[in-house]
Design a protein around this motif. Structure first.
Motif, PDB file in Angstrom:
ATOM      1  N   PRO A 350      37.118  39.033  31.899  1.00 33.04           N
ATOM      2  CA  PRO A 350      36.697  37.654  31.648  1.00 33.04           C
ATOM      3  C   PRO A 350      35.822  37.095  32.763  1.00 33.04           C
ATOM      4  O   PRO A 350      35.123  36.098  32.561  1.00 33.04           O
ATOM      5  CB  PRO A 350      38.013  36.889  31.534  1.00 33.04           C
ATOM      6  N   CYS A 351      35.851  37.708  33.939  1.00 33.89           N
ATOM      7  CA  CYS A 351      35.064  37.217  35.063  1.00 33.89           C
ATOM      8  C   CYS A 351      34.920  38.350  36.067  1.00 33.89           C
ATOM      9  O   CYS A 351      35.580  39.375  35.913  1.00 33.89           O
ATOM     10  CB  CYS A 351      35.767  36.023  35.719  1.00 33.89           C
ATOM     11  N   PRO A 352      34.082  38.194  37.091  1.00 33.44           N
ATOM     12  CA  PRO A 352      33.880  39.322  38.021  1.00 33.44           C
ATOM     13  C   PRO A 352      35.176  39.824  38.667  1.00 33.44           C
ATOM     14  O   PRO A 352      35.356  41.023  38.841  1.00 33.44           O
ATOM     15  CB  PRO A 352      32.930  38.753  39.073  1.00 33.44           C
ATOM     16  N   CYS A 353      36.108  38.925  39.000  1.00 32.58           N
ATOM     17  CA  CYS A 353      37.330  39.402  39.655  1.00 32.58           C
ATOM     18  C   CYS A 353      38.344  39.897  38.633  1.00 32.58           C
ATOM     19  O   CYS A 353      39.298  40.588  38.971  1.00 32.58           O
ATOM     20  CB  CYS A 353      37.945  38.334  40.569  1.00 32.58           C
ATOM     21  N   GLY A 354      38.171  39.513  37.387  1.00 33.28           N
ATOM     22  CA  GLY A 354      39.019  40.037  36.324  1.00 33.28           C
ATOM     23  C   GLY A 354      40.270  39.238  36.063  1.00 33.28           C
ATOM     24  O   GLY A 354      40.998  39.509  35.124  1.00 33.28           O
ATOM     25  N   LYS A 355      40.527  38.236  36.900  1.00 35.29           N
ATOM     26  CA  LYS A 355      41.818  37.557  36.761  1.00 35.29           C
ATOM     27  C   LYS A 355      41.741  36.260  35.988  1.00 35.29           C
ATOM     28  O   LYS A 355      42.749  35.596  35.750  1.00 35.29           O
ATOM     29  CB  LYS A 355      42.405  37.275  38.147  1.00 35.29           C
ATOM     30  N   TYR A 356      40.512  35.872  35.613  1.00 38.27           N
ATOM     31  CA  TYR A 356      40.357  34.607  34.918  1.00 38.27           C
ATOM     32  C   TYR A 356      41.131  34.616  33.609  1.00 38.27           C
ATOM     33  O   TYR A 356      41.109  35.593  32.879  1.00 38.27           O
ATOM     34  CB  TYR A 356      38.870  34.379  34.637  1.00 38.27           C
ATOM     35  N   SER A 357      41.831  33.557  33.324  1.00 39.69           N
ATOM     36  CA  SER A 357      42.486  33.447  32.026  1.00 39.69           C
ATOM     37  C   SER A 357      42.656  31.987  31.706  1.00 39.69           C
ATOM     38  O   SER A 357      42.393  31.117  32.535  1.00 39.69           O
ATOM     39  CB  SER A 357      43.854  34.140  32.029  1.00 39.69           C
ATOM     40  N   GLY A 362      45.119  32.825  39.791  1.00 37.20           N
ATOM     41  CA  GLY A 362      44.675  33.899  40.677  1.00 37.20           C
ATOM     42  C   GLY A 362      43.189  34.182  40.683  1.00 37.20           C
ATOM     43  O   GLY A 362      42.709  34.953  41.509  1.00 37.20           O
ATOM     44  N   CYS A 363      42.413  33.592  39.775  1.00 37.27           N
ATOM     45  CA  CYS A 363      40.983  33.893  39.733  1.00 37.27           C
ATOM     46  C   CYS A 363      40.273  33.154  40.855  1.00 37.27           C
ATOM     47  O   CYS A 363      40.506  31.975  41.087  1.00 37.27           O
ATOM     48  CB  CYS A 363      40.390  33.490  38.382  1.00 37.27           C
ATOM     49  N   THR A 364      39.422  33.872  41.555  1.00 39.48           N
ATOM     50  CA  THR A 364      38.734  33.276  42.687  1.00 39.48           C
ATOM     51  C   THR A 364      37.270  33.017  42.386  1.00 39.48           C
ATOM     52  O   THR A 364      36.502  32.661  43.270  1.00 39.48           O
ATOM     53  CB  THR A 364      38.819  34.229  43.901  1.00 39.48           C
ATOM     54  N   CYS A 365      36.867  33.245  41.127  1.00 37.17           N
ATOM     55  CA  CYS A 365      35.442  33.117  40.809  1.00 37.17           C
ATOM     56  C   CYS A 365      35.094  31.658  40.526  1.00 37.17           C
ATOM     57  O   CYS A 365      35.907  30.914  39.980  1.00 37.17           O
ATOM     58  CB  CYS A 365      35.093  33.944  39.582  1.00 37.17           C
ATOM     59  N   SER A 366      33.872  31.297  40.857  1.00 37.90           N
ATOM     60  CA  SER A 366      33.411  29.951  40.523  1.00 37.90           C
ATOM     61  C   SER A 366      33.073  29.908  39.036  1.00 37.90           C
ATOM     62  O   SER A 366      32.860  30.947  38.416  1.00 37.90           O
ATOM     63  CB  SER A 366      32.166  29.609  41.340  1.00 37.90           C
TER      64      SER A 366
HETATM   65 ZN   LIG Z   1      37.642  35.713  38.506  1.00 42.71          ZN
END
Ligand SMILES: [Zn+2]
Ligand SMILES: Nc1ncnc2c1ncn2[C@@H]1O[C@H](COP(=O)(O)OP(=O)(O)O)[C@@H](O)[C@H]1O
Ligand SMILES: [Mg+2]
Length: 505
Positions: A350-357, A362-366
């Motif tokens: 779902p996002c570069p770090c993979g943790k977006y939900s 836990g997601c650190t992406c902007s």
């Molecule tokens: Zn992320």
């Protein structure tokens, strides 16, 4: 002296042409010439053929040896002509008789010691030979299994050129163990029963398999995306004998022995890595044009994991084959067309770090990074992808549950029944699957119920859906109608299709 004649096959893509090989041995300064558009590897065959003959006790004719391959205009390449050339030379110098080889096609590369090495493309070569009236073939023993798929032909297989002399002079045919090629059956033991929970994604897979809708799975690592994609072939209808022959033929010319078992009835799945080169995905090569992943996936599934990581241009290269169902590769040696009709499954984090939900833990992406990441998938390719489904990791409870998921066999029987309904409807159309209904036909002929159309037009007016999105929804609605046993998509079918396109259930 007589002219020695044998036959072999030149392949261009999947199309084979029977090549006549003639050898003439004349008095004169010892030399060897090879005529008829031979490429570099064919030239090397001179050294291989000479070594193979002299190392097996034959005399190399100390004369003027001319070998001609015809028709000259057909491009020929590869080592598959060695054995046929060697036998033509032996006929020309009187070592063996012409008659037993008169209507035989000979395939095989020679090693320096005279043993027969396996060659690529035996099945398509034999199909071509059979079509031009040849009923017998000599093949390397390592290719025997593959050759025997051409049941209409008599197949003779040998390990060594000495065995061929012996067979030709004494009629003694070497009985040996047919080579036990390793058969990879892993694809055949996968089952949707192994997938716990994931009702949404399972349903999306069923719809995709039924209507031929390309699919995008979005979810964090470990959510089960690969697991689901790799089980898609188990719910696709089994291949017919003809389809299976076509798939096996393509795999037979591919570089490196394909792990797929010959004539398997299960649709293929090919999963190129996102870092794969363009040539390995669409096909290409210099001397010999090789089919790429899209052709190996023909009549099956092309699965691209972490699709947003693909190099620029790779995903775009899929568009043309998605339209036409084949790929034409042009090279100086000629152009070759391979079939490439596949169900495309893309997976993405779902996002570069993979943790977006949706829970956002836990997601650190902007938010910009998140948008950009999936934005790499937008554009014309996404117009071809009807279904987008968010795959959330299953909970511990579901994973621990002893209740198995519904087995592939049951899902597949629904897929087959629904496809039957569709194929009756499309009897007089050039397409077979709902995903292939052209936009024009959607407007004129294949409209859902009136209430359903009203719903869609409202969404269109509110600008909640584009015209293109509307077409996707209607195609999906036809598949839902086929699965639900409705003759025309109902309002409910359209509502559910709308959700499926959007990522919901
Ligand atoms: Zn992320
Ligand atoms: N729904 C599920 N049911 C059973 N096992 C699962 C499920 N989802 C994930 N797993 C387990 O997690 C592993 C990783 O899943 P995978 O399909 O590789 O995830 P992804 O491709 O989304 O990263 C699987 O091999 C499987 O063992
Ligand atoms: Mg994965």
């Amino acid at each position: 002296m007589t002219i020695g004649r044998t036959q072999a096959v030149a392949l261009q893509g999947l199309l084979g042409s029977v090549i006549d090989i003639e050898c003439d041995i004349a008095d004169g300064i010892p030399m060897y010439s090879l005529l008829g558009l031979p490429d570099a590897s064919l030239q090397e065959s001179r050294d291989r053929v000479r070594a193979a003959l002299t190392n097996t006790g034959q005399k190399w004719p100390n004369k003027k040896v001319t070998v001609s391959l015809s028709p000259a205009w057909i491009p020929k390449s590869g080592p598959g002509f060695d054995c046929a050339i060697a036998l033509a030379i032996l006929i020309a110098d009187g070592t063996i008789a012409q008659e037993p080889l008169a209507d035989v096609v000979v395939l095989g590369e020679l090693a320096l010691d005279g043993s027969l090495r396996s060659v690529r493309g035996v099945l398509p070569s034999l199909i071509a030979a059979y079509k031009s009236g040849v009923k017998r073939a000599i093949v390397p023993r390592a290719n025997q299994r593959e050759a025997e798929l051409m049941e209409q032909m008599e197949i003779l297989s040998f390990n060594h050129i000495i065995e061929i002399y012996r067979w030709l002079t004494t009629g003694e045919y070497p009985i040996g163990q047919p080579l036990d090629l390793e058969i990879d059956a892993t694809g055949e033991s996968l089952d949707f029963a192994d997938v716990a929970g994931q009702a949404k994604a399972r349903f999306a897979a069923e719809v995709a398999a039924t209507g031929g809708h390309h699919l995008l799975l979005i979810g964090p690592p470990g959510a089960g995306k690969t697991m689901i994609a790799s089980r898609l072939p188990t719910i696709l209808p089994p291949l017919t004998v003809e389809e299976s022959l076509e798939v096996t033929a393509i795999h037979s010319i591919a570089d490196g022995l394909s792990k797929r078992s010959a004539m398997s009835k299960i649709a293929p799945i090919v999963a190129p890595h996102h870092s794969a080169s363009r040539a390995s995905i669409v096909g290409g090569g210099n001397r010999v044009i090789q089919p790429g992943a899209i052709s190996l996936a023909n009549r099956g599934v092309l699965f691209i994991d972490e699709a947003p990581e693909c190099a620029a241009g790779i995903l775009d290269a899929l568009r043309q084959p998605l339209e036409s169902g084949n790929i034409t590769i042009a090279r100086s040696v000629g152009s070759v067309t391979f079939p490439a009709r596949f169900l495309l499954v893309l997976a993405a984090n779902p996002c570069p770090c993979g943790k977006y939900s949706s829970r956002g833990l836990g997601c650190t992406c902007s938010s910009l990074q998140v948008r950009r990441y999936l934005g790499k998938l937008s554009g014309p390719l996404m117009d071809r992808i009807d279904i987008r489904v968010d795959v959330d990791p299953v909970g511990r409870v579901e994973l621990a549950s002893e209740v198995m998921g519904e087995p592939s066999q049951e899902i597949r029987s629904r897929v087959i029944a629904a496809r039957k309904k569709a194929s009756k409807r499309f009897e007089n159309c050039p397409w077979k699957l709902n995903a292939e209904i052209p936009a024009r036909a959607l407007r004129l002929e294949f409209r859902p119920e009136r209430a359903a159309m009203n719903f869609l037009h409202d969404e269109l007016d509110k600008e909640l859906i584009t015209a293109r999105g509307l077409h996707k929804v209607v195609r999906l609605a036809w598949t839902l109608a086929d699965l639900g046993g409705h003759d025309v998509p109902t309002l409910d079918d359209v509502r559910r299709a709308y959700q499926l396109r959007d990522g919901g259930y």
